[in-house]
Motif scaffolding. Structure first.
Motif, short mmCIF file in Angstrom:
data_model
loop_
_atom_site.label_atom_id
_atom_site.label_comp_id
_atom_site.label_asym_id
_atom_site.label_seq_id
_atom_site.Cartn_x
_atom_site.Cartn_y
_atom_site.Cartn_z
N GLU A 1 -2.11 -3.20 -2.39
CA GLU A 1 -1.98 -2.34 -3.57
C GLU A 1 -3.37 -1.97 -4.10
O GLU A 1 -3.64 -0.80 -4.39
N GLU A 2 -4.25 -2.96 -4.19
CA GLU A 2 -5.60 -2.69 -4.70
C GLU A 2 -6.35 -1.70 -3.83
O GLU A 2 -7.04 -0.82 -4.34
N ALA B 1 0.84 -1.21 0.00
CA ALA B 1 0.00 0.00 0.00
C ALA B 1 0.87 1.25 0.00
O ALA B 1 0.63 2.18 -0.79
N ILE B 2 1.88 1.30 0.86
CA ILE B 2 2.76 2.47 0.92
C ILE B 2 3.47 2.67 -0.41
O ILE B 2 3.54 3.78 -0.94
N ASP B 3 3.99 1.58 -0.98
CA ASP B 3 4.67 1.66 -2.28
C ASP B 3 3.72 2.16 -3.36
O ASP B 3 4.10 2.99 -4.20
N THR B 4 2.49 1.69 -3.34
CA THR B 4 1.51 2.11 -4.34
C THR B 4 1.17 3.59 -4.19
O THR B 4 1.11 4.33 -5.18
N PHE B 5 0.96 4.03 -2.97
CA PHE B 5 0.70 5.46 -2.75
C PHE B 5 1.86 6.29 -3.32
O PHE B 5 1.64 7.27 -4.02
N GLY C 1 -9.28 -3.35 2.35
CA GLY C 1 -8.16 -4.24 2.04
C GLY C 1 -8.04 -5.32 3.11
O GLY C 1 -6.96 -5.59 3.61
N ILE C 2 -9.18 -5.89 3.49
CA ILE C 2 -9.22 -6.92 4.53
C ILE C 2 -9.32 -8.28 3.83
O ILE C 2 -10.29 -8.54 3.12
#
Length: 160
Positions: free
Chosen positions: A138-139, A35-39, A115-116
């Motif tokens: 990521e999604e 998630a952090i990488d995607t942001f 994202g669960i």
């Protein structure tokens, strides 16, 4: 003529919160990294991301609603992993978390990305946290970015 409204996959402003469960950290750590990488890849600088750790998935809705109602975040990305055990406990947790997040999103008007992971076993969870089935972290980050953009484009009641 048909009008189409869609969100962009680039965020140039606003802060994002990520609420992540510590339970099943082997899985949720991978969701968080993705998630952090995607942001970052979609224009969100690290100083615009706040990570909020909660004990487990059951606690995610309260933290998400608190973050969403604070006025500090344009969206909240929720990450957790509920793995089925020998009882029906996971069914109660999954339903409560999904309902809680939907209610929080409707109450605050702030996008809350789901994202669960709800999996039968650990292998299935790992496959959805960067394995064969992609990465739900990521999604969820992409959904948060897109919804934030989309909501700015939908005419409100005073826009005619």
């Amino acid at each position: 003529m048909t009008h189409t409204i869609s969100g962009q996959m680039l965020s140039e402003s606003g802060n994002f919160a990520i609420v992540v469960a510590r339970w099943n950290e082997l899985v949720t750590g991978r969701l968080l990294s993705a998630a952090i990488d995607t942001f970052r890849r979609h224009g969100v600088a690290e100083d615009r991301i706040t990570v909020i750790h909660v004990p487990g998935s059951f606690e995610i809705p309260l933290a998400a609603e608190t973050a969403a109602s604070s006025g500090k975040y344009v969206a909240v990305c929720c990450l957790g992993a509920v793995v089925q055990g020998e009882t029906q406990h996971h069914d109660y947790i999954n339903h409560a978390v999904a309902q809680g997040l939907m209610t929080a999103m409707q109450r605050t008007g702030v996008p809350i990305a789901f994202g669960i992971l709800t999996c039968e076993n650990l292998d299935q969870a790992l496959n959805r946290a960067g394995g064969k089935a992609g990465n739900k972290g990521e999604e969820a980050a992409l959904a948060a970015i897109e919804m934030t953009s989309l909501l700015t484009k939908i005419p409100g009641p005073t826009d005619g």
